[in-house]
Design a protein around this motif. Structure first.
Motif, PDB file in Angstrom:
ATOM      1  N   LYS A  47       0.834  -1.203   0.000  1.00 55.34           N
ATOM      2  CA  LYS A  47       0.000   0.000   0.000  1.00 55.34           C
ATOM      3  C   LYS A  47       0.872   1.259   0.000  1.00 55.34           C
ATOM      4  N   PHE A  48       0.529   2.163  -0.889  1.00 57.64           N
ATOM      5  CA  PHE A  48       1.201   3.462  -0.984  1.00 57.64           C
ATOM      6  C   PHE A  48       0.130   4.521  -1.165  1.00 57.64           C
ATOM      7  N   LYS A  49       0.398   5.732  -0.734  1.00 60.24           N
ATOM      8  CA  LYS A  49      -0.578   6.813  -0.870  1.00 60.24           C
ATOM      9  C   LYS A  49      -0.866   7.114  -2.333  1.00 60.24           C
ATOM     10  N   SER A  50       0.184   6.969  -3.170  1.00 58.16           N
ATOM     11  CA  SER A  50       0.038   7.273  -4.594  1.00 58.16           C
ATOM     12  C   SER A  50       1.172   6.604  -5.365  1.00 58.16           C
ATOM     13  N   GLU A  51       1.041   6.585  -6.656  1.00 59.40           N
ATOM     14  CA  GLU A  51       2.120   6.056  -7.501  1.00 59.40           C
ATOM     15  C   GLU A  51       3.368   6.936  -7.383  1.00 59.40           C
ATOM     16  N   LYS A 107       5.144   5.854  -4.272  1.00 56.23           N
ATOM     17  CA  LYS A 107       5.788   4.575  -4.548  1.00 56.23           C
ATOM     18  C   LYS A 107       7.038   4.782  -5.404  1.00 56.23           C
ATOM     19  N   ALA A 108       6.935   5.640  -6.419  1.00 52.49           N
ATOM     20  CA  ALA A 108       8.078   5.910  -7.290  1.00 52.49           C
ATOM     21  C   ALA A 108       9.223   6.563  -6.512  1.00 52.49           C
ATOM     22  N   THR A 109       8.895   7.486  -5.623  1.00 49.69           N
ATOM     23  CA  THR A 109       9.919   8.144  -4.808  1.00 49.69           C
ATOM     24  C   THR A 109      10.646   7.125  -3.936  1.00 49.69           C
TER      25      THR A 109
END
Length: 149
Positions: free
Chosen positions: A11-15, A18-20
């Motif tokens: 789970k990530f807040k946003s792509e 996740k990319a960071t």
């Protein structure tokens, strides 16, 4: 193994988040691979970076201030790195005649010889991105440049 499996998180807040995190994780992965690679040569990533900068300037000298501006890790203590390279005989330094506050550094023949010995091995190191095609690598470079714009 993909990033989510490596860090055991799905789970990530946003792509973008996740990319960071993936960039930070991958950067650390590459840095560790580089550290292991450089160990047998008795050199660190930062020392290698300084030697490469100096080889690009050869036969001219370059000030420590300019070296710092051109380093990959600009938080490095260039003076200390240069002192260690001097002790190993890979560089020499002298006070800049035009500005006595600056130190000029030049790569030695031994430093050039070390880099020459390392060159073919470094090609193998660059293949860490072997799963990427040249087109993929160019796209990655373009995207990384875009992030820093």
């Amino acid at each position: 193994m993909n990033f989510e499996e490596e860090i055991q998180q799905k789970k990530f807040k946003s792509e973008k988040q996740k990319a960071t995190l993936n960039l930070i994780f991958t950067s650390g992965w590459l840095v560790n691979r580089h550290k292991e690679f450089f160990k047998p040569f008795g050199i660190t990533n930062q020392q290698y970076n300084v030697l490469r900068i100096l080889r690009g300037q050869h036969p001219k000298s370059i000030s420590t201030c300019v070296i710092k501006e051109r380093m990959l890790d600009r938080n490095s203590d260039v003076s200390r790195i240069v002192d260690r390279l001097t002790l190993k005989g890979w560089v020499s330094k002298e006070i800049c005649p035009n500005d006595r506050r600056l130190v000029d550094v030049i790569i030695s023949d031994d430093g050039l010889a070390l880099l020459k010995r390392m060159d073919s091995a470094v090609e193998k190191l660059d293949s860490q991105l072997g799963n990427l095609s040249e087109k993929d690598a160019k796209l990655l470079n373009d995207l990384l440049d875009k992030i820093r714009e």
